[in-house]
Design an enzyme around this catalytic site. Structure first.
Site, PDB file in Angstrom:
ATOM      1  N   LYS A  46       6.316  -3.298 -11.943  1.00  0.00           N
ATOM      2  CA  LYS A  46       7.580  -3.614 -12.583  1.00  0.00           C
ATOM      3  C   LYS A  46       8.644  -3.768 -11.487  1.00  0.00           C
ATOM      4  CE  LYS A  46       9.154   1.113 -13.317  1.00  0.00           C
ATOM      5  NZ  LYS A  46       8.968   1.466 -11.942  1.00  0.00           N
ATOM      6  N   ALA A  55       0.563   2.183  -5.094  1.00  0.00           N
ATOM      7  CA  ALA A  55      -0.756   1.572  -4.949  1.00  0.00           C
ATOM      8  C   ALA A  55      -1.884   2.590  -4.863  1.00  0.00           C
ATOM      9  CB  ALA A  55      -0.780   0.684  -3.710  1.00  0.00           C
ATOM     10  N   CYS A 114       0.819  -1.224   0.000  1.00  0.00           N
ATOM     11  CA  CYS A 114       0.000   0.000   0.000  1.00  0.00           C
ATOM     12  C   CYS A 114       0.848   1.267   0.000  1.00  0.00           C
ATOM     13  CB  CYS A 114      -0.947  -0.013   1.209  1.00  0.00           C
ATOM     14  SG  CYS A 114      -2.144  -1.360   1.155  1.00  0.00           S
TER      15      CYS A 114
END
Length: 261
Positions: free
Chosen positions: A100, A20, A16
């Site tokens: 990524k 995010a 988070c």
């Protein structure tokens, strides 16, 4: 037309941090997805996104992956943990959207692709630049032959990052020094920034990079990864390209350019 509530893809989020936040916002706002649950090693950050986007917050990754309401997971954690968590999620029969680079070792990435095929689950990497309008328009033009055969590519990443970026990221949402460590980050400005442009070139043109000659250096920041890089690229159709990336270019205002010839 809006899909019914039952038809929405139900998604859990693991990690988070800064990355995010906009993803959770998009999942919550979308007509095709439902943000079900969020989790982070830092419960304060998980609770923050839980309250913002009206999702449940849980303490452990296992709670996310064992939740029958979760069909897919978005994973946004330090690079060296991405492959491990993607493997766990695929093994739990969840679809996976990974930040990524998905893995910092090629054999780990190959193993994940094989596992996704075995489990018949979707595995993808979050290269969001593919979907912005200029890139979509460029892809349509190039694929229609408007530029003819591509013979040259120039990639430029000029950023003036604060020196504390390597410890706290862009937003300072969490303090973790993994970005500065080669074994945990896998790479610096090329992996963290220019990889988006490299993905965009492949998506727009359909060309793969088949050989690279490069120099990398750490010239400004006190880190183990590169903050400056230059490369010459050869593409699968014979085209050549140049790349320059700098994380600490004084006065730069995030000038990231991709040019095709």
């Amino acid at each position: 037309s809006a899909m019914s509530e039952a038809a929405k893809l139900r998604v859990g989020v693991i990690g988070c941090g800064t990355a995010a936040v906009p993803v959770c916002a998009a999942l919550a706002a979308s007509q095709t997805t439902e943000l079900v649950v969020v989790q982070d090693a830092n419960p304060v950050m998980a609770q923050d996104l839980s309250e913002r986007f009206h999702a449940r917050s849980v303490d452990t990754i296992e709670q996310v992956l064992s939740d029958p309401d979760v069909e897919a997971v978005y994973i946004a954690v330090p690079h060296h943990v991405l492959a491990q968590l993607a493997r766990q999620a695929l093994s739990a029969s969840k679809h996976v959207l990974s930040e990524k680079p998905m893995a910092i070792r090629l054999d780990d990435a190959d193993a994940l692709i094989a596992l996704a095929e075995e489990r018949r689950r979707t595995l993808d990497v979050f290269f969001q630049m593919r979907w912005v309008d200029p890139y979509a328009q460029a892809r349509a033009l190039v694929r229609a032959g408007a530029l003819g055969e591509i013979i040259g590519v120039r990639l430029q990443t000029l950023i003036d990052k604060r020196l504390d970026y390597w410890q706290v990221g862009y937003a300072g949402r969490s303090s973790q020094p993994w970005r500065a460590k080669k074994a945990q980050a896998g790479g610096g400005v090329v992996l963290m920034n220019t990889s988006h442009a490299l993905d965009a070139v492949q998506h727009i043109t359909g060309l793969d990079v088949v050989s690279v000659t490069a120099e990398v250096a750490t010239l400004v920041a006190d880190v183990e990864v590169e903050d400056t890089a230059a490369a010459t690229l050869r593409f699968s159709n014979g085209a050549v390209g140049s790349l320059f990336a700098g994380a600490h270019i004084a006065g730069a205002e995030r000038a990231e350019r991709t040019e095709l010839y």
